[in-house]
Design a protein around this motif. Structure first.
Motif, short mmCIF file in Angstrom:
data_model
loop_
_atom_site.label_atom_id
_atom_site.label_comp_id
_atom_site.label_asym_id
_atom_site.label_seq_id
_atom_site.Cartn_x
_atom_site.Cartn_y
_atom_site.Cartn_z
N TYR A 58 34.97 -4.12 30.62
CA TYR A 58 34.65 -3.91 29.21
C TYR A 58 35.20 -5.04 28.34
CZ TYR A 58 33.93 -1.42 24.82
OH TYR A 58 33.52 -1.06 23.56
N HIS A 59 36.45 -5.43 28.58
CA HIS A 59 37.05 -6.48 27.76
C HIS A 59 36.39 -7.84 28.02
CE1 HIS A 59 40.29 -4.45 25.63
NE2 HIS A 59 40.50 -3.73 26.72
N LEU A 60 36.00 -8.10 29.26
CA LEU A 60 35.28 -9.35 29.54
C LEU A 60 33.91 -9.33 28.86
CD1 LEU A 60 35.30 -12.05 31.13
CD2 LEU A 60 34.03 -10.85 32.91
N GLY A 61 33.23 -8.19 28.92
CA GLY A 61 31.92 -8.09 28.28
C GLY A 61 31.98 -8.21 26.77
N THR A 62 32.98 -7.59 26.15
CA THR A 62 33.07 -7.64 24.68
C THR A 62 33.41 -9.04 24.17
OG1 THR A 62 35.38 -6.86 24.80
CG2 THR A 62 33.66 -5.22 24.38
N ILE A 63 34.30 -9.75 24.86
CA ILE A 63 34.67 -11.07 24.35
C ILE A 63 33.50 -12.03 24.48
CG2 ILE A 63 35.62 -12.00 26.51
CD1 ILE A 63 36.97 -12.53 22.92
N THR A 78 30.75 -14.36 31.99
CA THR A 78 31.39 -14.46 30.68
C THR A 78 30.47 -15.19 29.71
OG1 THR A 78 33.61 -14.46 31.63
CG2 THR A 78 33.40 -15.30 29.40
N PHE A 79 29.74 -16.16 30.22
CA PHE A 79 28.85 -16.97 29.38
C PHE A 79 27.39 -16.75 29.78
CE2 PHE A 79 32.95 -19.16 29.50
CZ PHE A 79 33.24 -19.20 28.14
N LEU A 80 27.05 -15.49 29.99
CA LEU A 80 25.71 -15.14 30.45
C LEU A 80 24.61 -15.62 29.49
CD1 LEU A 80 24.17 -13.85 32.75
CD2 LEU A 80 24.41 -11.64 31.60
N PRO A 81 24.79 -15.53 28.15
CA PRO A 81 23.74 -16.04 27.25
C PRO A 81 23.41 -17.51 27.49
CG PRO A 81 25.24 -14.64 26.03
CD PRO A 81 25.85 -14.83 27.38
N ILE A 82 24.45 -18.31 27.76
CA ILE A 82 24.22 -19.74 28.07
C ILE A 82 23.42 -19.87 29.35
CG2 ILE A 82 25.35 -21.91 28.67
CD1 ILE A 82 27.69 -21.11 26.93
N MET A 83 23.78 -19.07 30.35
CA MET A 83 23.09 -19.14 31.64
C MET A 83 21.61 -18.78 31.49
SD MET A 83 25.48 -20.04 33.71
CE MET A 83 24.58 -19.77 35.22
N LEU A 84 21.32 -17.78 30.67
CA LEU A 84 19.93 -17.36 30.51
C LEU A 84 19.09 -18.46 29.87
CD1 LEU A 84 20.47 -13.66 29.41
CD2 LEU A 84 19.40 -14.46 31.52
N VAL A 85 19.66 -19.16 28.93
CA VAL A 85 18.94 -20.28 28.32
C VAL A 85 18.65 -21.34 29.38
CG1 VAL A 85 19.11 -22.17 26.67
CG2 VAL A 85 19.86 -19.87 26.02
N LYS A 86 19.63 -21.60 30.23
CA LYS A 86 19.48 -22.65 31.23
C LYS A 86 18.44 -22.31 32.30
CE LYS A 86 22.58 -25.31 29.36
NZ LYS A 86 22.18 -26.58 28.70
N VAL A 87 18.27 -21.00 32.59
CA VAL A 87 17.28 -20.63 33.61
C VAL A 87 15.94 -20.24 32.98
CG1 VAL A 87 19.02 -19.91 35.27
CG2 VAL A 87 18.05 -18.21 33.71
N ALA A 109 36.61 -25.87 23.83
CA ALA A 109 37.91 -25.60 24.45
C ALA A 109 38.46 -24.24 24.03
CB ALA A 109 38.89 -26.71 24.11
N TRP A 110 38.41 -23.94 22.72
CA TRP A 110 38.93 -22.66 22.25
C TRP A 110 38.06 -21.51 22.75
CZ3 TRP A 110 43.06 -20.32 21.25
CH2 TRP A 110 44.13 -20.92 20.58
N GLN A 111 36.76 -21.71 22.80
CA GLN A 111 35.90 -20.65 23.34
C GLN A 111 36.24 -20.37 24.80
OE1 GLN A 111 31.63 -20.71 22.29
NE2 GLN A 111 32.09 -22.47 21.00
N GLY A 112 36.49 -21.44 25.55
CA GLY A 112 36.87 -21.27 26.94
C GLY A 112 38.21 -20.56 27.08
N LEU A 113 39.17 -20.93 26.22
CA LEU A 113 40.49 -20.30 26.27
C LEU A 113 40.42 -18.81 25.94
CD1 LEU A 113 43.00 -22.87 24.71
CD2 LEU A 113 43.11 -21.84 26.99
#
Length: 444
Positions: free
Chosen positions: A43-48, A280-289, A64-68
């Motif tokens: 849940y916490h991974l999905g919400t962030i 964690t960055f699924l939206p980015i992945m969807l754009v890439k595929v 960098a801050w987004q990754g942190l």
């Protein structure tokens, strides 16, 4: 002649060993109470991941801050698993099993009031410490209570709740983030709800009888077993084992346990580094595929495949050996992500289809993350061993999550995925060479 005495359920267990008692309501309860860490982690991974889309422009965050922030809870899980798993072998599982969710609940609420990325990072670090402690202690308690016939299924079910938490965060998050500029605060704070519920329900949880026996506290162990498992359960085989003091992390890297420790660290990291980084960055992945124009549909479908894989994985854990399931999972994951890496501009139906296969198999095989570690180590080292494996895996996951958005912007999507494929290949080779078979193992 005295009249015959009617037998009771407890009498029927007189000659039953602790590892072979019938499954009862308490076994189900202790497993259900341990769902909390896995649900909270997902849940916490999905919400962030969802909240960062709103936080980044408000707080002017760079990559960098987004990754942190994406990795913050994972870093905390590393610290909590290592430190509190070790402490659980020394002072017991019970108290820490209760207090870790108090920490998660308080830190979750305080996220609502943050004014900058540093405060949010610290709070999510604390949340991760609480989750990490429970990752070390929860599966340990389940493994030490549940009979071996049902241990694999019970432990595997913990990982399904990670997926349920992640999927719940996705759907709730996508609803909340459209309600205003501060909706992300409410989204992050909702993590306190399951934490408080788990905290209340865990009050009164008993100490592990196996841990008590390892400390020579035989009478206390007998009393707990009589109350929660049944009278007359035979613990002589456990009590007769050498009463060793917990050796801690040095013992884990000694001759007797080194191979299992190394295998556990490598397989766990090779599995979860790609998992956490990608989802964690699924939206980015969807754009890439190629699903950038219909992100919600693609995201929803992938979340459903995650859930289906987690449920299907329960059947696979029950039917296949641990070693066989892990090897073939790594093979499929390496092959599917490898094609995506080498042909990122391929036909969208093919690439997205492979991504769905990757998602299903990754979710199914991750059920072993809660099954294998407790079965690798004896009681006096189980908390430390499970804590070390969980902590090391989350440290690797944190590094992967932090580096993925930087890598994609620097070396490109295909090369970044190729690096993750190489990690999966290492997992495949390590599992073939080193994985022990622990199915139906009699815990020591």
């Amino acid at each position: 002649m005295l009249p015959s005495k009617k037998s009771s359920p407890s009498d029927s267990q007189t000659s039953t060993g602790f590892d072979d008692v019938p499954l009862n309501r308490f076994h189900l309860k202790i497993t259900a109470l341990t769902f909390g860490a896995n649900f909270s982690d997902g849940y916490h991974l999905g919400t962030i991941g969802i909240a960062l889309a709103a936080i980044a422009p408000q707080m002017h965050l760079g990559a960098a801050w987004q990754g942190l922030l994406g990795a913050s809870a994972l870093i905390g899980i590393f610290a909590g698993s290592i430190a509190l798993g070790w402490l659980g072998d020394r002072i017991g599982r019970q108290l820490l099993y209760l207090l870790d969710f108090l920490l998660i609940a308080i830190a979750s609420v305080l996220q609502f009031f943050v004014t900058g990325p540093v405060e949010l990072f610290v709070l999510r670090l604390l949340i991760g410490i609480g989750i990490g402690a429970d990752y070390a202690l929860g599966p340990t308690l389940v493994a030490e209570f549940v009979p071996r016939k049902h241990r694999g299924g019970m432990l595997a079910s913990l990982t399904v709740l990670w997926t349920v938490g992640y999927v719940a965060a996705y759907f709730l998050g996508n609803y909340l983030v459209n309600l205003g500029p501060d909706a992300w605060r409410w989204l992050l704070m909702t993590g306190a709800v399951p934490a408080v519920l788990v905290l209340v329900l865990r009050i009164g949880t008993p100490e592990s009888p196996r841990w008590l026996i390892s400390k020579g506290r035989i009478d206390e162990a007998r009393a707990i077993i009589a109350k929660y498992i049944g009278k007359g359960v035979d613990i002589e085989a456990i009590a007769a084992e050498p009463n060793e003091n917990a050796g801690g992390y040095r013992e884990l890297f000694g001759r007797a346990h080194l191979k299992k420790t190394v295998f556990g660290i490598v397989f766990y990291n090779c599995q979860v580094i790609p998992y956490f980084a990608i989802y964690t960055f699924l939206p980015i992945m969807l754009v890439k595929v190629g699903f950038g124009e219909d992100e919600f549909f693609g995201n929803a479908l992938l979340n459903l495949f995650l859930l289906a894989g987690g449920i299907g994985g329960l059947w696979l854990v029950a039917k296949l050996s641990r070693r066989r399931l892990l090897i073939w999972s790594f093979v499929v994951l390496t092959a599917s992500l490898g094609v995506i890496s080498l042909w990122p501009d391929g036909p969208i139906p093919l690439i997205f289809g492979l991504f769905l296969i990757f998602t299903f198999v990754m979710s199914a095989s991750s059920n072993l993350d809660q099954v294998y570690p407790p079965e690798l180590f004896p009681t006096e080292l189980r908390g430390s061993g499970v804590g070390l494996l969980n902590g090391a895996s989350r440290l690797g996951s944190a590094a992967g999550t932090f580096l993925l958005p930087i890598a994609i912007s620097g070396i490109g999507f295909g090369t970044s995925m190729l690096c993750l494929t190489a990690i999966l290949l290492i997992g495949t080779l390590t599992t073939v060479a080193m994985a022990p078979e622990t199915r139906n193992l009699n815990l020591k």
